[in-house]
Write a protein that holds these residues in place. Structure first.
Motif, PDB file in Angstrom:
ATOM      1  N   ARG A  25       0.694  -1.075   0.091  1.00 10.97           N
ATOM      2  CA  ARG A  25      -0.011  -0.088   0.103  1.00 10.97           C
ATOM      3  C   ARG A  25       0.899   1.221   0.045  1.00 10.97           C
ATOM      4  N   ARG A  26       1.869   1.217   0.729  1.00 12.56           N
ATOM      5  CA  ARG A  26       2.777   2.281   0.988  1.00 12.56           C
ATOM      6  C   ARG A  26       3.652   2.642  -0.210  1.00 12.56           C
ATOM      7  N   HIS A  27       4.136   1.459  -0.774  1.00 18.40           N
ATOM      8  CA  HIS A  27       5.237   1.792  -1.732  1.00 18.40           C
ATOM      9  C   HIS A  27       4.651   1.612  -3.260  1.00 18.40           C
ATOM     10  N   ASP A  28       3.424   0.810  -3.365  1.00 17.35           N
ATOM     11  CA  ASP A  28       2.829   0.566  -4.739  1.00 17.35           C
ATOM     12  C   ASP A  28       1.708   1.331  -4.802  1.00 17.35           C
ATOM     13  N   GLY A  29       1.059   2.084  -3.755  1.00 16.60           N
ATOM     14  CA  GLY A  29      -0.186   2.715  -3.975  1.00 16.60           C
ATOM     15  C   GLY A  29      -1.365   1.978  -4.169  1.00 16.60           C
ATOM     16  N   ARG A  30      -1.509   0.702  -3.926  1.00 15.48           N
ATOM     17  CA  ARG A  30      -2.362  -0.257  -4.385  1.00 15.48           C
ATOM     18  C   ARG A  30      -2.871  -1.046  -3.240  1.00 15.48           C
ATOM     19  N   GLU A  31      -4.091  -1.852  -3.507  1.00 14.56           N
ATOM     20  CA  GLU A  31      -4.556  -2.501  -2.212  1.00 14.56           C
ATOM     21  C   GLU A  31      -4.101  -4.105  -2.676  1.00 14.56           C
ATOM     22  N   PRO A  32      -3.691  -4.790  -1.914  1.00 11.21           N
ATOM     23  CA  PRO A  32      -3.331  -6.270  -2.207  1.00 11.21           C
ATOM     24  C   PRO A  32      -4.422  -6.875  -2.634  1.00 11.21           C
ATOM     25  N   GLN A  33      -5.568  -6.691  -2.377  1.00 13.80           N
ATOM     26  CA  GLN A  33      -6.846  -7.157  -2.986  1.00 13.80           C
ATOM     27  C   GLN A  33      -7.034  -7.429  -4.447  1.00 13.80           C
ATOM     28  N   GLU A  34      -6.085  -6.448  -4.892  1.00 15.24           N
ATOM     29  CA  GLU A  34      -6.236  -6.239  -6.399  1.00 15.24           C
ATOM     30  C   GLU A  34      -5.531  -7.454  -7.066  1.00 15.24           C
ATOM     31  N   VAL A  35      -4.579  -8.081  -6.270  1.00  9.35           N
ATOM     32  CA  VAL A  35      -3.801  -9.000  -6.945  1.00  9.35           C
ATOM     33  C   VAL A  35      -4.076 -10.461  -6.188  1.00  9.35           C
ATOM     34  N   LEU A  36      -4.485 -10.465  -5.016  1.00 14.87           N
ATOM     35  CA  LEU A  36      -4.564 -11.779  -4.454  1.00 14.87           C
ATOM     36  C   LEU A  36      -5.948 -12.440  -4.429  1.00 14.87           C
ATOM     37  N   ALA A  37      -6.241 -13.887  -4.280  1.00 13.90           N
ATOM     38  CA  ALA A  37      -7.214 -14.372  -4.315  1.00 13.90           C
ATOM     39  C   ALA A  37      -8.106 -13.967  -3.106  1.00 13.90           C
ATOM     40  N   PRO A  38      -9.345 -13.770  -3.177  1.00 10.51           N
ATOM     41  CA  PRO A  38     -10.244 -13.276  -2.148  1.00 10.51           C
ATOM     42  C   PRO A  38     -10.452 -14.291  -0.920  1.00 10.51           C
TER      43      PRO A  38
END
Length: 399
Positions: free
Chosen positions: A300-313
């Motif tokens: 979140r801090r260095h990529d500016g994205r939420e992990p849920q965008e790339v990980l399985a729910p």
């Protein structure tokens, strides 16, 4: 019941450090353990080693001192986990006995992943590779009887057959033909990312194991066989690592690594038959849940994205060690004559393949063939375990 590691909190990192007494785990009993307990141990050792090596590479490629410090904190715990897992293996087992277990891992882990892989191209990559590991198991089993006068059935315990796969001499390909096309990170099934990371980690650990243990043997044929198959394991690491999208950011890769560790510790905890080992899987899962949250915060801090965008729910169905005899026999019947050309697969032995064969073998029989000739000279036969009947390929049935 579904399990979403992103919604679970584990043990806080500052409570994960263990003393020597806690790290000094009692090894499994090789004569009375479930063979798949040993396979799970070998798999998780490879997974932990990959996590440690990846963390070191990330640390060498960041200028942020706080990121380096955070990686170091988590990595030290990962190193403790790796020691606990790998030290479950018994010192009374010979290197060759552990080698046969490594190849049982390669066969049944890769076969299961091939069965479950949703992407046809990735599935073919696993199907191709497993027939080579299957042959390695057969060669090492014959070497085992030659130099230790024991039978591999005491290790594989009837769960995995031992007979020829794609002959090892044909595994030596021009390096450019070991590079596959990667999946597309934003389009592929999240399960495919876990599969690729799992298999490349397992093959990488096998490659490292053979590189370091091969020269510890005195017998020339053993040293030569480890050298030959060790080179093929390098090919396999190239084969599998090239499936991963190189466009994944460092932070995507970090969360994928941590998520995969959660997936595998959870899977193995669910199926482990040894209560003492099961407790270790559960403890490490609760550690990894916190490692995953730390990785997600870094993303979140260095990529500016939420992990849920790339990980399985939620975690996929548990990865299972189980016999794959009929599935492997189908592959033996249909894919023995495949080789690679560029990023694809062909049945003809093309010019680049033939040139590599000529250069690497130099007109001599490779160690993988000589070990069979020497075994037959000693015992008058090959060593096989064919519990499901004759070999599917008539040309490879025992004479």
């Amino acid at each position: 019941m579904t399990f979403n590691p992103l919604e679970q909190r584990g043990i806080p990192l500052d409570r994960q450090l263990r003393s020597w007494r806690e790290l000094n785990v009692k090894p499994i009993d090789p004569d009375h353990c479930d063979p798949y307990t040993r396979c799970r141990i070998i798999t998780m050792n490879g997974i932990e080693v990959e996590a440690i090596l990846f963390s070191h590479q990330l640390a060498r490629n960041t200028v942020d001192p706080e990121v380096k410090r955070q990686l170091a904190r988590t990595r030290y715990i990962e190193a403790q986990q790796q020691k606990v897992v790998n030290w479950l293996l018994p010192g009374v087992s010979s290197v060759l006995e552990t080698t046969i277990a490594y190849e049982q891992v390669a066969v049944d882990l890769t076969a299961w992943v091939a069965r479950m892989e949703p992407d046809p191209y990735l599935k073919q990559a696993y199907q191709f590779g497993v027939l080579e590991d299957f042959d390695h198991l057969y060669r090492y089993a014959n070497l085992y009887e030659m130099i230790e006068h024991r039978k591999a059935e005491s290790i594989v315990d009837g769960l995995t057959e031992v007979m020829p796969g794609r002959p090892t001499r044909f595994h030596h390909r021009d390096p450019v033909d070991n590079v596959r096309d990667p999946y597309t990170k934003d389009e592929t099934n999240p399960l495919s990312k876990l599969h690729a990371l799992t298999i490349l980690s397992a093959e990488q650990q096998t490659m490292n194991f053979y590189m370091n243990t091969g020269p510890t043997y005195m017998e020339p044929i053993a040293r030569q066989l480890y050298q030959e198959i060790g080179l093929i394991e390098e090919e396999h690491v190239t084969h599998y690592e090239s499936l991963v999208d190189p466009g994944e950011t460092w932070w995507e890769q970090l969360v994928n690594h941590e998520y995969n560790e959660c997936y595998l510790y959870y899977s193995f905890m669910e199926q482990e038959s040894d209560p003492r080992v099961k407790a270790i899987w559960e403890l490490h899962l609760n550690m990894e849940l916190e490692h995953l949250h730390i990785a997600c915060d870094l993303m979140r801090r260095h990529d500016g994205r939420e992990p849920q965008e790339v990980l399985a729910p939620e975690l996929p169905n548990v990865l299972t060690f189980e016999p794959n005899k009929q599935y492997l026999r189908e592959l033996l019947d249909t894919q023995m004559d495949l080789t690679t050309l560029g990023a694809g697969y062909v049945r003809e032995q093309h010019e680049r393949f033939e040139q590599m064969q000529e250069q690497i073998h130099g007109g001599e029989e490779p160690p993988s063939d000589r070990v069979m000739a020497e075994h037959e000279a000693m015992f008058g036969r090959e060593y096989r375990i064919e519990s499901e009947g004759e070999h599917p390929d008539p040309d490879l049935r025992e004479k």
